[in-house]
Design a protein around this motif. Structure first.
Motif, PDB file in Angstrom:
ATOM      1  N   GLU A  91     -16.437   4.056  -5.490  1.00  0.00           N
ATOM      2  CA  GLU A  91     -16.203   3.155  -4.360  1.00  0.00           C
ATOM      3  C   GLU A  91     -17.190   1.992  -4.358  1.00  0.00           C
ATOM      4  O   GLU A  91     -16.804   0.835  -4.151  1.00  0.00           O
ATOM      5  CB  GLU A  91     -16.300   3.935  -3.046  1.00  0.00           C
ATOM      6  N   ALA A  92     -18.473   2.287  -4.629  1.00  0.00           N
ATOM      7  CA  ALA A  92     -19.488   1.224  -4.642  1.00  0.00           C
ATOM      8  C   ALA A  92     -19.196   0.216  -5.754  1.00  0.00           C
ATOM      9  O   ALA A  92     -19.330  -0.997  -5.560  1.00  0.00           O
ATOM     10  CB  ALA A  92     -20.874   1.831  -4.824  1.00  0.00           C
ATOM     11  N   CYS A  93     -18.784   0.716  -6.899  1.00  0.00           N
ATOM     12  CA  CYS A  93     -18.480  -0.165  -8.022  1.00  0.00           C
ATOM     13  C   CYS A  93     -17.245  -1.022  -7.726  1.00  0.00           C
ATOM     14  O   CYS A  93     -17.218  -2.211  -8.038  1.00  0.00           O
ATOM     15  CB  CYS A  93     -18.262   0.683  -9.275  1.00  0.00           C
ATOM     16  N   ASN A  95     -16.219  -1.941  -4.772  1.00  0.00           N
ATOM     17  CA  ASN A  95     -16.635  -2.953  -3.785  1.00  0.00           C
ATOM     18  C   ASN A  95     -17.379  -4.086  -4.464  1.00  0.00           C
ATOM     19  O   ASN A  95     -17.171  -5.265  -4.129  1.00  0.00           O
ATOM     20  CB  ASN A  95     -17.496  -2.316  -2.700  1.00  0.00           C
ATOM     21  N   ASP A  98     -14.857  -6.182  -6.369  1.00  0.00           N
ATOM     22  CA  ASP A  98     -14.078  -7.024  -5.464  1.00  0.00           C
ATOM     23  C   ASP A  98     -14.907  -8.187  -4.928  1.00  0.00           C
ATOM     24  O   ASP A  98     -14.393  -9.287  -4.745  1.00  0.00           O
ATOM     25  CB  ASP A  98     -13.515  -6.194  -4.322  1.00  0.00           C
ATOM     26  N   SER A  99     -16.209  -7.948  -4.662  1.00  0.00           N
ATOM     27  CA  SER A  99     -17.059  -9.026  -4.149  1.00  0.00           C
ATOM     28  C   SER A  99     -17.314 -10.098  -5.204  1.00  0.00           C
ATOM     29  O   SER A  99     -17.589 -11.238  -4.875  1.00  0.00           O
ATOM     30  CB  SER A  99     -18.382  -8.471  -3.637  1.00  0.00           C
TER      31      SER A  99
END
Length: 103
Positions: A91-93, A95, A98-99
């Motif tokens: 999930e962190a990756c 995000n 996507d950023s």
């Protein structure tokens, strides 16, 4: 009343069996967490060593005035890191990907 002792015995056996199983599962979970942490740390260290080697090579090329070759290596590294972000699943990756608008 006739079977009360047997029922209590098996209930006690069941409770202690489940308690022992919980300890076993907890020990296995801790071992797996420790092993996974080691693998992650090794991967991060290997990646950092690779990046340091690449940056040293770029610095050397810039010091010799070989800007085009340094730019080529930088472009290659940017593309490699973009591909790594595209392939991530946490999930962190996701995000982070996507950023950075990586597609």
């Amino acid at each position: 009343m006739k079977y009360l002792k047997q029922v209590l015995f098996f209930a006690t056996l069941l409770v202690f069996g489940l308690w022992g199983f919980a300890f076993l599962v907890d020990a296995i979970n801790k071992h797996v967490d420790y092993a996974a942490t080691g693998i992650i740390e090794d991967s991060l260290a290997s990646n950092a060593a690779y990046d340091l080697d690449t940056l040293s090579k770029i610095k050397e090329l810039l010091a010799r005035g070989e800007v085009e070759e340094a730019n080529a290596i930088i472009d290659q590294q940017v593309e490699l890191k973009m591909e790594m972000l595209k392939a991530c699943v946490s999930e962190a990756c996701i995000n982070l990907r996507d950023s950075r608008n990586v597609r």
